[in-house]
Design a protein around this motif. Structure first.
Motif, mmCIF file in Angstrom:
data_model
loop_
_atom_site.group_PDB
_atom_site.id
_atom_site.type_symbol
_atom_site.label_atom_id
_atom_site.label_comp_id
_atom_site.label_asym_id
_atom_site.label_seq_id
_atom_site.Cartn_x
_atom_site.Cartn_y
_atom_site.Cartn_z
ATOM 1 N N ALA A 266 0.827 -1.200 0.000
ATOM 2 C CA ALA A 266 0.000 0.000 0.000
ATOM 3 C C ALA A 266 0.860 1.247 0.000
ATOM 4 N N LEU A 285 0.753 7.215 6.870
ATOM 5 C CA LEU A 285 0.023 6.000 6.499
ATOM 6 C C LEU A 285 0.472 4.880 7.423
ATOM 7 N N LEU A 287 -0.345 0.838 9.053
ATOM 8 C CA LEU A 287 -1.008 -0.453 8.864
ATOM 9 C C LEU A 287 -1.091 -1.175 10.195
ATOM 10 N N ASP A 297 4.488 1.669 9.205
ATOM 11 C CA ASP A 297 3.947 2.967 8.833
ATOM 12 C C ASP A 297 4.936 3.706 7.947
ATOM 13 N N LEU A 340 -5.761 0.115 7.233
ATOM 14 C CA LEU A 340 -4.933 1.201 6.722
ATOM 15 C C LEU A 340 -5.480 2.505 7.299
ATOM 16 N N LEU A 361 -4.886 6.493 -2.510
ATOM 17 C CA LEU A 361 -4.405 5.225 -1.936
ATOM 18 C C LEU A 361 -4.259 4.192 -3.047
ATOM 19 N N VAL A 363 -3.593 0.196 -3.505
ATOM 20 C CA VAL A 363 -3.606 -1.057 -2.736
ATOM 21 C C VAL A 363 -3.403 -2.233 -3.681
#
Length: 456
Positions: A266, A285, A287, A297, A340, A361, A363
Motif C-alpha cells: 500500500a 500511512l 497499517l 507505517d 490502513l 491510496l 492497494v
C-alpha cells in the motif's frame, strides 16, 4: 383534495429523488465511476474519532486492587488523565494468546510534542511484564488517534498459565508545546481479544523465502471512497486505486481483507497544493493487523508538490510469522481484516491552507491463498481471524455488507452490472415515478382527456 394530493406527490417525489440519487451514486462507486465522496456532501466533514457503537464505559484504577474486569467479547471506552497510570483486569485461559489494543484519542486542538503518547503493558498477577508497547504522535506534532498493543503469548518463557492478568495504560507526556493543553483527559478505546492454541503443533520456523522487492505502483483511474473515523467504522477496500479528501488534522480508517498466504502492498499520495514551504510528516500511512497491532507505517515531508509514501514490503500472512525477529513480520501472523489509517497533519494548514487535500491510496494484494491452521478452540471475538464472502463483497460496495442497500450493491458488483445498466436503472426508476397515479404528468393527461371528451 387536489392540494393535498399535490403536497403528497411533492413529498413522495423528494424522497424518491433522494433514494434514486443515492442508488445511482452507489452504483457508480461499485463500477468504478467517479462520484461525490460522501464526506463532502453538504459541505460537512466527518467528525473526530468514532468509538465503537455500544462500547461499554469502564474506569481505570490507580492500583490493581480494584481494577475493572475486561471481557474479550466487548469493546470498552475509558479515559486517561495527564500523567495517568491506570489498571484494568483480565481473566485468561492457559492455552489462549491474549491481545489488548488501546487507542488513545486526544481532544481536537490539543497541542502535543513528538514524544507524547501512550504505553501499554500486560502483566501477570505477580507484576511480571509479559509485553509492553508504546505509540507516540511523532514528528508531525499533530494530535491523532494512536494505538499500542499489549499481549500475552503462550509458549514464551514469561506469563504462562491461566488466571488473572492486568493491563497497565500509561500516558506519556513531555513538557514544552503540550504542557498546558494536554491537561485534558484523553479518550481510550480498549478492544481485548483472545486467540486459541492450535489443535496440532506446527512449525516454529518463520518463512524465509518471500519476495521483498517493491512492486510497480498501480495505475488506473482512482475511485472515490471516504474512510471511516474509527476502527469500528473502517471502510472496506480491495486492490485498486482509491481517492479521498482530507482536511488538516483528520484521520481516516480503511480495512483490507487478507486470507492466509496473501500479502498487502500500500502507498498513499498527497496531491499538489498551492503555497510554498515545507511540512515534515505531513501525511502518515499506518497499517494495523486484525487485533489492531502496529505492522508498519510511512510518512512524507511535503512542499506542495504531489508525493507518495509507501509501506515497506511485507511477507504473506502466515501463522509461523509470529516466531520471526522483525516486528513487521511477527505482526502479520493471522488472516483477517488489516487496517490502513491515514492522518493529515494539522501543521499543513499553516502553510498550505485548510484544504481539503486530495489523497490517493494504491492497494495491491497478491500471493496464493490457502487454508489456515486448525485451531483447538474459537477466537474471541469469534470472526476475528476469518474472511467471509460478505467481507470480500464489501470491498466493492464500501459498506459492511449488512443492510438491504449493501445487498443490492453486492449484486451489482458481483453481477458485473456496468455503468450503462446503472444509468438505465436510474432512468427506469424515474419512468416509474412519472407513471405514479398521483404524479402531475398523469394528472395533466387526465385533464386533457376530460377536456377533449367535453369538446366532442
Amino acid at each position: 383534495m387536489r392540494g393535498r394530493g399535490r403536497t403528497a406527490w411533492a413529498g413522495w417525489r423528494v424522497v424518491t429523488a433522494r433514494r434514486a440519487v443515492s442508488v445511482l451514486l452507489g452504483l457508480c462507486a461499485a463500477v468504478g465511476l467517479p462520484a461525490v465522496a460522501p464526506a463532502a456532501v453538504g459541505g460537512a466533514w466527518p467528525g473526530p474519532y468514532a468509538f465503537t457503537p455500544g462500547a461499554r464505559t469502564v474506569t481505570g484504577t490507580e492500583s490493581t486492587a480494584h481494577a475493572a474486569l475486561l471481557d474479550p467479547r466487548h469493546t470498552y471506552r475509558s479515559s486517561l488523565p495527564r500523567g495517568g497510570r491506570l489498571y484494568y483486569r483480565l481473566r485468561l485461559a492457559a492455552q489462549d494468546t491474549a491481545y489488548v489494543p488501546v487507542t488513545a484519542v486526544p481532544p481536537t486542538g490539543t497541542a502535543v510534542s513528538a514524544t507524547d503518547g501512550i504505553r501499554v503493558s500486560l502483566r501477570d498477577a505477580d507484576g511480571t511484564s509479559c509485553s509492553y508497547a508504546s505509540a507516540r504522535f511523532g514528528a508531525g506534532l499533530s494530535p491523532r488517534p494512536v494505538t499500542a498493543l499489549g499481549q500475552r503469548e503462550t509458549g514464551k518463557a514469561l506469563c504462562q498459565g491461566g488466571g488473572t492478568y492486568y493491563v497497565l495504560v500509561e500516558r506519556l507526556d513531555a513538557g514544552g508545546s503540550g504542557a498546558v493543553a494536554s491537561a485534558e483527559r484523553w479518550g481510550l478505546e480498549i478492544a481485548p481479544a483472545t486467540e486459541p492454541g492450535l489443535a496440532r503443533a506446527g512449525t516454529t520456523t518463520p518463512p524465509r523465502n518471500w519476495d521483498s522487492a517493491t512492486p510497480e505502483p498501480l495505475g488506473g483511474r482512482p475511485r472515490d471512497r471516504s474512510g471511516g473515523t474509527g476502527f469500528a467504522g473502517a471502510r472496506p477496500l480491495g486492490p485498486g486505486v482509491w481517492r479521498t479528501a482530507l482536511a488538516p488534522g483528520e484521520t481516516r480508517f480503511y480495512k483490507v481483507p487478507l486470507d492466509w498466504g496473501r500479502r498487502l502492498y500500500a502507498s498513499a499520495e498527497l496531491g499538489s497544493a498551492p503555497g510554498h514551504g515545507y511540512v515534515g510528516s505531513a501525511l502518515n500511512l499506518s497499517l494495523y493487523n486484525p487485533v489492531r497491532g502496529a505492522v508498519e507505517d510511512a510518512s512524507l515531508g511535503y512542499t506542495g508538490a504531489a508525493k507518495p509514501a509507501a509501506l515497506p514490503p511485507l511477507p504473506p500472512v502466515e501463522y509461523a510469522n509470529r516466531y520471526a525477529v522483525q516486528a513487521a513480520v511477527t505482526s502479520v501472523r493471522f488472516a483477517g481484516e488489516y487496517y490502513l489509517v491515514l492522518h493529515l497533519s494539522t501543521q499543513l494548514s499553516r502553510t498550505f491552507g485548510q484544504g481539503p487535500f486530495e489523497v490517493t491510496l494504491r492497494v495491491r494484494v497478491d500471493g496464493q491463498a490457502h487454508a489456515g491452521p486448525a485451531y483447538a478452540g474459537r477466537a474471541v471475538p469469534e470472526d476475528l481471524f476469518t474472511i467471509t464472502g460478505r467481507d470480500r463483497a464489501a470491498v466493492f460496495t464500501g459498506g459492511a455488507g449488512g443492510g438491504g442497500g449493501d445487498r443490492v450493491m453486492r449484486l451489482v458488483a458481483v453481477g458485473g452490472i456496468g455503468s450503462g445498466t446503472a444509468l438505465l436503472l436510474f432512468l427506469g426508476g424515474w419512468t416509474v415515478t412519472s407513471r405514479w397515479p398521483g404524479s402531475p404528468s398523469r394528472a395533466r393527461a387526465r385533464d386533457r382527456d376530460r377536456d377533449r371528451a367535453r369538446a366532442r
